[in-house]
Design a protein around this motif. Sequence first.
Motif, PDB file in Angstrom:
ATOM      1  N   THR A  80     -22.028  18.058 -18.986  1.00  0.00           N
ATOM      2  CA  THR A  80     -20.641  18.492 -18.762  1.00  0.00           C
ATOM      3  C   THR A  80     -19.713  17.293 -18.571  1.00  0.00           C
ATOM      4  O   THR A  80     -18.567  17.315 -19.016  1.00  0.00           O
ATOM      5  CB  THR A  80     -20.548  19.440 -17.557  1.00  0.00           C
ATOM      6  OG1 THR A  80     -21.065  18.788 -16.386  1.00  0.00           O
ATOM      7  CG2 THR A  80     -21.325  20.733 -17.810  1.00  0.00           C
ATOM      8  N   VAL A 133     -26.829  22.635 -22.711  1.00  0.00           N
ATOM      9  CA  VAL A 133     -25.846  22.755 -23.784  1.00  0.00           C
ATOM     10  C   VAL A 133     -24.510  23.090 -23.122  1.00  0.00           C
ATOM     11  O   VAL A 133     -24.339  24.176 -22.571  1.00  0.00           O
ATOM     12  CB  VAL A 133     -26.233  23.853 -24.805  1.00  0.00           C
ATOM     13  CG1 VAL A 133     -25.164  23.962 -25.891  1.00  0.00           C
ATOM     14  CG2 VAL A 133     -27.604  23.573 -25.411  1.00  0.00           C
ATOM     15  N   MET A 154     -19.053  15.557 -22.006  1.00  0.00           N
ATOM     16  CA  MET A 154     -18.152  16.351 -22.827  1.00  0.00           C
ATOM     17  C   MET A 154     -16.714  16.236 -22.304  1.00  0.00           C
ATOM     18  O   MET A 154     -15.776  16.074 -23.090  1.00  0.00           O
ATOM     19  CB  MET A 154     -18.593  17.810 -22.858  1.00  0.00           C
ATOM     20  CG  MET A 154     -17.896  18.572 -23.953  1.00  0.00           C
ATOM     21  SD  MET A 154     -18.543  20.213 -24.156  1.00  0.00           S
ATOM     22  CE  MET A 154     -18.136  20.922 -22.587  1.00  0.00           C
ATOM     23  N   THR A 210     -20.352  23.447 -23.550  1.00  0.00           N
ATOM     24  CA  THR A 210     -19.396  23.749 -24.622  1.00  0.00           C
ATOM     25  C   THR A 210     -17.985  23.926 -24.081  1.00  0.00           C
ATOM     26  O   THR A 210     -17.791  24.383 -22.951  1.00  0.00           O
ATOM     27  CB  THR A 210     -19.779  25.043 -25.368  1.00  0.00           C
ATOM     28  OG1 THR A 210     -19.884  26.116 -24.421  1.00  0.00           O
ATOM     29  CG2 THR A 210     -21.088  24.902 -26.117  1.00  0.00           C
ATOM     30  N   TYR A 211     -17.027  23.547 -24.900  1.00  0.00           N
ATOM     31  CA  TYR A 211     -15.615  23.828 -24.668  1.00  0.00           C
ATOM     32  C   TYR A 211     -15.083  24.576 -25.875  1.00  0.00           C
ATOM     33  O   TYR A 211     -15.443  24.260 -27.015  1.00  0.00           O
ATOM     34  CB  TYR A 211     -14.790  22.539 -24.556  1.00  0.00           C
ATOM     35  CG  TYR A 211     -14.740  21.889 -23.208  1.00  0.00           C
ATOM     36  CD1 TYR A 211     -14.628  22.630 -22.050  1.00  0.00           C
ATOM     37  CD2 TYR A 211     -14.762  20.507 -23.098  1.00  0.00           C
ATOM     38  CE1 TYR A 211     -14.565  22.016 -20.812  1.00  0.00           C
ATOM     39  CE2 TYR A 211     -14.691  19.881 -21.868  1.00  0.00           C
ATOM     40  CZ  TYR A 211     -14.587  20.635 -20.729  1.00  0.00           C
ATOM     41  OH  TYR A 211     -14.521  20.027 -19.518  1.00  0.00           O
ATOM     42  N   SER A 212     -14.175  25.505 -25.634  1.00  0.00           N
ATOM     43  CA  SER A 212     -13.447  26.135 -26.733  1.00  0.00           C
ATOM     44  C   SER A 212     -12.307  25.190 -27.133  1.00  0.00           C
ATOM     45  O   SER A 212     -11.948  24.275 -26.373  1.00  0.00           O
ATOM     46  CB  SER A 212     -12.872  27.480 -26.282  1.00  0.00           C
ATOM     47  OG  SER A 212     -11.872  27.265 -25.295  1.00  0.00           O
ATOM     48  N   THR A 224     -16.437  19.221 -28.090  1.00  0.00           N
ATOM     49  CA  THR A 224     -16.614  20.664 -27.915  1.00  0.00           C
ATOM     50  C   THR A 224     -18.057  21.083 -27.671  1.00  0.00           C
ATOM     51  O   THR A 224     -18.310  22.242 -27.345  1.00  0.00           O
ATOM     52  CB  THR A 224     -16.082  21.440 -29.137  1.00  0.00           C
ATOM     53  OG1 THR A 224     -16.735  20.963 -30.316  1.00  0.00           O
ATOM     54  CG2 THR A 224     -14.571  21.298 -29.272  1.00  0.00           C
ATOM     55  N   GLU A 225     -18.999  20.163 -27.796  1.00  0.00           N
ATOM     56  CA  GLU A 225     -20.398  20.510 -27.516  1.00  0.00           C
ATOM     57  C   GLU A 225     -21.218  19.256 -27.214  1.00  0.00           C
ATOM     58  O   GLU A 225     -21.158  18.277 -27.947  1.00  0.00           O
ATOM     59  CB  GLU A 225     -21.032  21.251 -28.700  1.00  0.00           C
ATOM     60  CG  GLU A 225     -22.450  21.709 -28.406  1.00  0.00           C
ATOM     61  CD  GLU A 225     -23.069  22.509 -29.536  1.00  0.00           C
ATOM     62  OE1 GLU A 225     -23.716  23.521 -29.218  1.00  0.00           O
ATOM     63  OE2 GLU A 225     -22.912  22.123 -30.707  1.00  0.00           O
ATOM     64  N   CYS A 226     -21.960  19.333 -26.116  1.00  0.00           N
ATOM     65  CA  CYS A 226     -22.897  18.268 -25.764  1.00  0.00           C
ATOM     66  C   CYS A 226     -24.264  18.898 -25.524  1.00  0.00           C
ATOM     67  O   CYS A 226     -24.390  19.869 -24.766  1.00  0.00           O
ATOM     68  CB  CYS A 226     -22.462  17.533 -24.502  1.00  0.00           C
ATOM     69  SG  CYS A 226     -21.087  16.409 -24.806  1.00  0.00           S
TER      70      CYS A 226
END
Length: 163
Positions: A82, A116, A85, A118-120, A50-52
Motif C-alpha cells: 500500500t 495485492v 502504491m 489497488t487504486y481506482s 493503480t496496482e502493486c
Amino acid sequence: MAKINRLTKAVNIFQKFPESIRTFALSKAMGNVVKYAGTSGLRYEKLTPTECIIVIPNRKKVRNHIGSVHAAAMGLLAETATGFMTGLTVPDDRIIVIKSMHLEYLKQASGDMKAVATYSDEQVEYIKNNEKGDINVPVVITDGKGIETVKATMIWAWAPKRK
C-alpha cells in the motif's frame, strides 16, 4: 498529461528489463532502498500507481513458531504494497506517512503470502488533486493456496513537504 513522480520514473526503468529478470532486479533495488523489506526478502511483482503486487516467501527468516509467515511480516507485506502504491501516486512535493494499520488474521496461512493493493482511477485523481489528505488503501492478502487469510485496512496520509 499528468506529471509522474521520481519514484514512478525509477520503477519505470525496470519495465525495460527482460521479463525473466525484471522481478528480481526490481526486488533487489527496492530492497536496497527499504532495508527491512530487503532483509525480509519481499518480491516486487508489479508496481504501478493503480496496482502493486508483492510477495513474501515463506522462508526461515520470516517464519513464526508454527511454520507460517509471521504476523508482523504480513503487516510489513501489507504496509509495503500500500505504501509503494501511494508513493507512486503522490506528487514529489508531498510526503506520505502511514496513519493507521489494522490487520485481522482470519485463519492460519500456508506457503508464500501475497498482497495485492489497488487504486481506482478516481482514487488516483483524488490523491493528485488534494495537497493534503488521507485514504484507505485497498489490499487483499492471500496465502500460497490463494485463500484470503488476513484482512487489512491501511490508511495512508500525505501533506506538503516542509521547505
